[in-house]
Design an enzyme around this catalytic site. Structure first.
Site, mmCIF file in Angstrom:
data_model
loop_
_atom_site.group_PDB
_atom_site.id
_atom_site.type_symbol
_atom_site.label_atom_id
_atom_site.label_comp_id
_atom_site.label_asym_id
_atom_site.label_seq_id
_atom_site.Cartn_x
_atom_site.Cartn_y
_atom_site.Cartn_z
ATOM 1 N N TYR A 1 0.894 -1.147 0.000
ATOM 2 C CA TYR A 1 0.000 0.000 0.000
ATOM 3 C C TYR A 1 0.936 1.201 0.000
ATOM 4 O O TYR A 1 1.835 1.284 0.843
ATOM 5 C CB TYR A 1 -0.875 0.057 1.248
ATOM 6 C CG TYR A 1 -1.762 -1.138 1.482
ATOM 7 C CD1 TYR A 1 -2.315 -1.853 0.427
ATOM 8 C CD2 TYR A 1 -2.063 -1.531 2.782
ATOM 9 C CE1 TYR A 1 -3.136 -2.942 0.668
ATOM 10 C CE2 TYR A 1 -2.884 -2.618 3.025
ATOM 11 C CZ TYR A 1 -3.422 -3.320 1.969
ATOM 12 O OH TYR A 1 -4.237 -4.391 2.206
ATOM 13 N N CYS B 1 1.617 3.045 3.531
ATOM 14 C CA CYS B 1 1.904 2.155 4.665
ATOM 15 C C CYS B 1 3.304 2.415 5.210
ATOM 16 O O CYS B 1 4.268 2.386 4.452
ATOM 17 C CB CYS B 1 1.789 0.702 4.206
ATOM 18 S SG CYS B 1 2.509 -0.499 5.334
ATOM 19 N N PHE C 1 5.199 0.546 7.043
ATOM 20 C CA PHE C 1 6.056 -0.625 6.913
ATOM 21 C C PHE C 1 6.570 -0.758 5.479
ATOM 22 O O PHE C 1 7.723 -1.120 5.249
ATOM 23 C CB PHE C 1 5.300 -1.878 7.350
ATOM 24 C CG PHE C 1 4.885 -1.847 8.792
ATOM 25 C CD1 PHE C 1 5.812 -2.055 9.798
ATOM 26 C CD2 PHE C 1 3.581 -1.577 9.152
ATOM 27 C CE1 PHE C 1 5.443 -2.007 11.136
ATOM 28 C CE2 PHE C 1 3.194 -1.530 10.479
ATOM 29 C CZ PHE C 1 4.129 -1.740 11.474
ATOM 30 N N CYS C 2 5.696 -0.458 4.518
ATOM 31 C CA CYS C 2 6.130 -0.440 3.113
ATOM 32 C C CYS C 2 7.115 0.701 2.883
ATOM 33 O O CYS C 2 8.084 0.560 2.126
ATOM 34 C CB CYS C 2 4.927 -0.294 2.194
ATOM 35 S SG CYS C 2 3.713 -1.629 2.353
#
Length: 337
Positions: free
Chosen positions: A72, A75, A77-78
């Protein structure tokens, strides 16, 4: 008064989504999908200011590491993974995942993002942002082992949260799997490795949880966040309208529950300021980065999480009321370079 330096650049907002588990059908599924576009077991999340550059794995020489990131855009974490890949100059393709239907990752039993498909001679799926970073970093330093063997050092383990929810965790995910000689080269003294692992974990376990309560702090901030998410994410027309207005209202109330769950102060900005200043103090006045003259994995993790707030009121407040700006601008420079 002149606006702060970061406001003089071309405007762009970013905030985003950590992955979550699937919901039921109909309107309930749509609502859950919108929420999961912004959060998951680690809290509700945000992503990067700048427009993503498309990295084509096809441009890599034959035999090179070929990477495809399922994500995404909004995001944290991304965003961590992208910061790591960009800093190390690794080309990669991006596949944006629809946060409601998630058809793009139907091939995977692991239903969260980021997912990294890597091909270093044979295809391999890597899950969890910290595992992805540790495994690829190990591979870059040590070519003694295949990437498949390196990934096997991070086995998945099912655990149960305090709320009784079964989740998948990964052992050793903050470790680089190096031999003694390689370890000495990367970490000249033991304390350097311990420090890096401590703050990488801190970014996942604490810093991420401060994002959602701050970007959804008021109805106005929640709407601004969802406006960007819908524009930059992969939503259908109806999904987008539903997510923007209903999702913003829902996440405003969810942020209050998160505030209580994580025992945050009445003014959640204070927790954000405290955390950021704690990080700056840990880096210290005598280092450009925690890694010294160049960022280490902790620098990249903290930067990846924080940059998802760019363009939002929470980010501007953080820049004004904390000491983060010099370090942040140095990080921005080296990652983009």
């Amino acid at each position: 008064l002149l606006p702060p330096a970061w406001r003089l650049r071309a405007p762009g907002r970013a905030f985003g989504a950590a992955a979550g588990r699937g919901g039921s059908g109909g309107g309930g599924r749509l609502m859950l999908g919108a929420a999961f576009a912004l959060g998951g077991s680690a809290g509700l999340c945000l992503a990067a200011r700048q427009r993503l550059r498309e990295h084509s794995a096809a441009e890599l020489p034959a035999g090179s590491l070929q990477l495809t990131l399922y994500q995404y855009k909004t995001c944290p974490f991304c965003s961590k993974v992208r910061a790591f890949l960009d800093y190390h100059g690794l080309p990669y393709e991006i596949v944006e995942v629809n946060p409601i239907m998630r058809k793009e990752i139907k091939f995977s039993s692991y239903r969260k993002v980021p997912i990294l498909l890597a091909n270093a001679g044979s295809p391999l799926q890597l899950n969890d942002s910290s595992v992805i970073i540790s495994a690829i970093k190990t591979y870059l330093i040590s070519r003694r082992n295949s990437l498949e063997e390196i990934v096997s050092f991070y086995p998945p383990v099912k655990t149960v949260t305090e709320q009784g929810k079964e989740v998948l965790e990964y052992e050793n995910k903050y470790w680089l799997m190096l031999d003694e000689k390689e370890t000495k080269r990367v970490y000249p003294v033991k304390e350097v490795r311990v420090e890096e692992m401590k703050w990488r974990k801190w970014a996942d376990d604490w810093l991420v949880h401060l994002i959602s309560p701050n970007v959804y702090r008021t109805p106005k901030e929640a709407l601004a966040s969802f406006d960007y998410i819908v524009r930059e994410g992969k939503f259908g027309t109806l999904e987008g309208l539903f997510a923007k207005y209903v999702g913003a209202l829902a996440m405003f109330f969810v942020s209050k529950r998160l505030k209580k769950r994580h025992q945050l102060q009445d003014d959640v900005r204070e927790d954000l300021y405290e955390a950021v200043n704690k990080w700056v103090k840990a880096v210290g006045k005598n280092r450009l980065f925690m890694g010294g003259n160049q960022p280490n994995l902790a620098d990249l993790a903290v930067y990846g999480v924080l940059r998802v707030m760019e363009g939002l009121e929470a980010f501007d407040d953080m820049m004004v009321h904390t000491n983060i700006q010099p370090w942040y601008q140095r990080m921005e420079g080296v990652v983009q370079k």
